[in-house]
Write an enzyme that holds these catalytic residues in place. Structure first.
Site, PDB file in Angstrom:
ATOM      1  N   ILE A 137      12.683  12.438   5.251  1.00 23.24           N
ATOM      2  CA  ILE A 137      12.599  13.441   4.197  1.00 23.24           C
ATOM      3  C   ILE A 137      13.625  14.523   4.506  1.00 23.24           C
ATOM      4  CG2 ILE A 137      11.081  15.190   3.172  1.00 23.24           C
ATOM      5  CD1 ILE A 137       8.793  13.150   3.614  1.00 23.24           C
TER       6      ILE A 137
ATOM      7  N   HIS B  27      11.636   4.731  -5.161  1.00 22.24           N
ATOM      8  CA  HIS B  27      10.329   4.630  -4.509  1.00 22.24           C
ATOM      9  C   HIS B  27       9.582   3.427  -5.097  1.00 22.24           C
ATOM     10  CE1 HIS B  27       6.868   5.952  -2.268  1.00 22.24           C
ATOM     11  NE2 HIS B  27       6.142   5.725  -3.351  1.00 22.24           N
TER      12      HIS B  27
HETATM   13  C1  GAR Z   1      12.412  -0.272  -0.698  1.00 21.41           C
HETATM   14  O1  GAR Z   1      11.295  -0.943  -1.219  1.00 21.41           O
HETATM   15  C2  GAR Z   1      12.406   1.195  -1.122  1.00 21.41           C
HETATM   16  O2  GAR Z   1      11.947   1.380  -2.432  1.00 21.41           O
HETATM   17  C3  GAR Z   1      11.444   1.768  -0.121  1.00 21.41           C
HETATM   18  O3  GAR Z   1      11.774   1.148   1.090  1.00 21.41           O
HETATM   19  C4  GAR Z   1      12.298  -0.161   0.834  1.00 21.41           C
HETATM   20  C5  GAR Z   1      13.644  -0.280   1.520  1.00 21.41           C
HETATM   21  O4  GAR Z   1      14.146  -1.572   1.398  1.00 21.41           O
HETATM   22  N1  GAR Z   1      11.532   3.204  -0.064  1.00 21.41           N
HETATM   23  C6  GAR Z   1      10.478   3.991   0.131  1.00 21.41           C
HETATM   24  O5  GAR Z   1       9.365   3.569   0.335  1.00 21.41           O
HETATM   25  C7  GAR Z   1      10.786   5.490   0.044  1.00 21.41           C
HETATM   26  N2  GAR Z   1       9.597   6.254   0.094  1.00 21.41           N
HETATM   27  P1  GAR Z   1      15.698  -1.886   1.458  1.00 21.41           P
HETATM   28  O6  GAR Z   1      16.239  -1.261   2.743  1.00 21.41           O
HETATM   29  O7  GAR Z   1      15.744  -3.388   1.510  1.00 21.41           O
HETATM   30  O8  GAR Z   1      16.367  -1.327   0.225  1.00 21.41           O
END
Ligand code: GAR
Length: 210
Positions: free
Chosen positions: A93, A110
């Site tokens: 954050i 998100h």
């Molecule tokens: C994704 O699902 C994103 O939306 C989430 O983390 C994952 C990352 O995957 N973000 C959160 O939860 C933010 N609060 P990635 O590295 O494969 O894009």
């Protein structure tokens, strides 16, 4: 042409969706010029390399407070001349000073329909575990501008995804990514770069295509 810098911490499938959209010419009036990772070993850095986009590391572990870490990030971003910062699976954050510096120029994805299953501590698989535990029938993804409070900034785009019998957090995460995240994030970034997003208080107005 807007200069887009993507911040990552992990696998980087959302980064990949952005890079693929860019390769297809779908990020109009914008270019991903750099990827900055908070973790040296993040696979997202390999994805950047594969697309010939320079990767940088500002290692969270090298800083003992959120303030000093975000100060270092701010330095890197101004060096990179970022117009738009995209948080694509970025684990931390940002400090209020950071958010103020880039007001309405930081976009986050998100994996839930905000204001459900969001805020401090809701990251990645945990979000889907909580949605399944609660028993909701619909979840989804949200792309929003970042404000000082976690996951509370003005909403740009949302898409609902159905929960199905027998879902595990892993299965649900994959469905939400495929059906929502990987589409919404490039779309929102392209809208921003075309100057079609207008923030009025909590509301984001989207200009229609010409
Ligand atoms: C994704 O699902 C994103 O939306 C989430 O983390 C994952 C990352 O995957 N973000 C959160 O939860 C933010 N609060 P990635 O590295 O494969 O894009």
């Amino acid at each position: 042409m807007k200069n887009i810098v993507v911040l990552v911490s992990g696998g980087g499938t959302n980064l990949q969706a952005l890079l693929d959209a860019q390769a297809r010419g779908e990020i109009r009036n914008g270019k991903i010029t750099a990827v900055v990772s908070s973790t040296p070993g993040a696979f997202a850095l390999e994805r950047a390399k594969g697309a010939n986009v320079p990767g940088h590391v500002v290692n969270r572990k090298d800083y003992d407070s959120r303030e000093s870490f975000t100060e270092a990030l701010l330095g890197k971003l101004s060096e990179l001349n970022a117009d738009l910062i995209v948080l694509a699976g970025f684990l931390y954050i940002l400090s209020p000073a950071f958010v103020e510096r880039y007001e309405n120029r930081i976009i986050n994805i998100h994996p839930a329909l905000i204001p459900s299953f969001c805020g401090d501590g809701f990251y990645g698989l945990k979000v889907h575990e909580k949605a399944l535990e609660y028993g909701v029938k619909l979840t989804g993804a949200t792309v929003h501008f970042v404000s000082a409070e976690a996951d509370a900034g003005p909403i740009i785009l949302q898409k609902a995804v159905a929960i199905e019998e027998g879902d595990t957090a892993e299965i649900l995460q994959k469905r939400v990514m495929e059906q929502a995240e990987w589409k919404l994030l490039p779309e929102a970034v392209s809208l921003f770069c075309q100057g079609r997003l207008h923030v009025e208080g909590r509301i984001v107005r989207i200009d229609q295509a010409e």
